[in-house]
Design an enzyme around this catalytic site. Structure first.
Site, PDB file in Angstrom:
ATOM      1  CD  GLU A  90     -19.172 -65.192 -45.785  1.00 32.57           C
ATOM      2  OE1 GLU A  90     -19.524 -64.687 -46.893  1.00 32.57           O
ATOM      3  OE2 GLU A  90     -18.637 -64.362 -45.006  1.00 32.57           O
ATOM      4  NE  ARG A 100      -7.626 -55.551 -46.008  1.00 35.45           N
ATOM      5  CZ  ARG A 100      -7.409 -55.663 -44.631  1.00 35.45           C
ATOM      6  NH1 ARG A 100      -6.573 -54.820 -44.497  1.00 35.45           N
ATOM      7  NH2 ARG A 100      -8.014 -56.510 -44.123  1.00 35.45           N
ATOM      8  CB  CYS A 153     -12.213 -66.620 -44.134  1.00 34.13           C
ATOM      9  SG  CYS A 153     -11.803 -66.310 -42.156  1.00 34.13           S
ATOM     10  CG  HIS A 176     -16.567 -64.241 -42.104  1.00 33.94           C
ATOM     11  ND1 HIS A 176     -16.281 -64.336 -43.532  1.00 33.94           N
ATOM     12  CD2 HIS A 176     -15.223 -64.348 -41.857  1.00 33.94           C
ATOM     13  CE1 HIS A 176     -15.274 -64.453 -43.893  1.00 33.94           C
ATOM     14  NE2 HIS A 176     -14.488 -64.495 -42.798  1.00 33.94           N
TER      15      HIS A 176
HETATM   16  N1  PCA Z   1     -10.649 -64.317 -40.456  1.00 30.84           N
HETATM   17  C1  PCA Z   1      -9.641 -64.151 -41.512  1.00 30.84           C
HETATM   18  C2  PCA Z   1      -8.712 -65.087 -41.414  1.00 30.84           C
HETATM   19  C3  PCA Z   1      -8.957 -65.972 -40.259  1.00 30.84           C
HETATM   20  C4  PCA Z   1      -9.910 -65.455 -39.589  1.00 30.84           C
HETATM   21  O1  PCA Z   1     -10.601 -65.777 -38.551  1.00 30.84           O
HETATM   22  C5  PCA Z   1     -10.600 -63.777 -42.931  1.00 30.84           C
HETATM   23  O2  PCA Z   1     -11.999 -63.586 -42.770  1.00 30.84           O
HETATM   24  O3  PCA Z   1      -9.890 -64.238 -44.129  1.00 30.84           O
END
Ligand code: PCA
Length: 222
Positions: A90, A100, A153, A176
């Site tokens: 990211e 959400r 996240c 991610h």
């Molecule tokens: N993904 C979520 C929160 C925890 C995770 O593994 C997110 O993208 O915010």
């Protein structure tokens, strides 16, 4: 000026985190992947691994404790982005919590800041383009993402960037990952867990080297 440390890797610490399952799912490949990275870690650098709760309050608090306690040179937080088909470093974290769905503590902030009195956004200090290129070169799909969303996240990413902003030389950010093929719901894009694990190892490796390939030692570019 003393020469740079002669032992690349000595005194260097990496903090790698994943997340527990959330949204009613029974698995989260980010947690599985960081545990696997820890299990086979054989490098000179110290690796600190933790799987975080998916709550706005506890994830941020825990990340700040870990950074304070271990003074890591590299911080890579990871989480699941279900629906993505690539490993995505990211580039930017927003100072915005707009959920959400409720987090695992039942808390669902809307239109809230992550950290009051701080900038609207912070950029990753990880070498995100080099990470994506190196992961893709290892035949694992990867590209830089321009949004970590506005859930836990993104808040975790904003928190690690806020907590390391005044720490010279520290590289921090968020990656991610897609579902793993081992845990994906039917029809969801996924990568083998082994490929996600390898991608995170590459992300660490790239983050521990300077842009011209020299090792990062003790938080400084040697
Ligand atoms: N993904 C979520 C929160 C925890 C995770 O593994 C997110 O993208 O915010």
């Amino acid at each position: 000026m003393p020469p740079p440390a002669a032992y690349p890797g000595a005194m260097t610490t990496v903090l790698l985190t994943g997340f527990e399952p959330f949204a009613g799912d029974s698995a989260n490949p980010s947690g599985d992947a960081v545990r696997a990275v820890a299990a086979r870690w054989d490098r000179a650098e110290t690796l600190i691994v933790e799987v975080l709760p998916v709550t706005f309050a506890d994830a941020a608090a825990r990340l700040r404790v870990l950074i304070e306690r271990h003074s890591p040179d590299v911080v890579i937080a990871t989480g699941l982005a279900g629906g993505r088909s690539a490993v995505t470093p990211e580039r930017v974290a927003l100072n915005l919590a707009d959920a959400r769905i409720p987090d695992n503590a039942g808390v669902q902030p809307t239109d809230a800041v992550v950290v009051g009195g701080t900038p609207d956004a912070r950029f990753a200090t990880l070498p995100v383009k080099r990470i994506a290129a190196a992961v893709a070169a290892a035949s694992v799909p990867s590209s830089v993402s321009l949004t970590a969303g506005t859930f836990v996240c993104n808040a975790a990413m904003y928190t690690v960037l806020d907590a390391t902003a005044d720490r010279a030389g520290v590289r921090a950010g968020f990656v991610h990952v897609p579902w793993s093929t081992e845990t994906a719901p039917a029809g969801a894009p996924a990568l083998a867990l082994a490929d996600i694990v390898r991608a995170l190892e590459i992300a660490i490796d790239v983050s521990l080297t300077s842009d011209d390939g020299r090792p990062l030692v003790g938080g400084e570019i040697a």
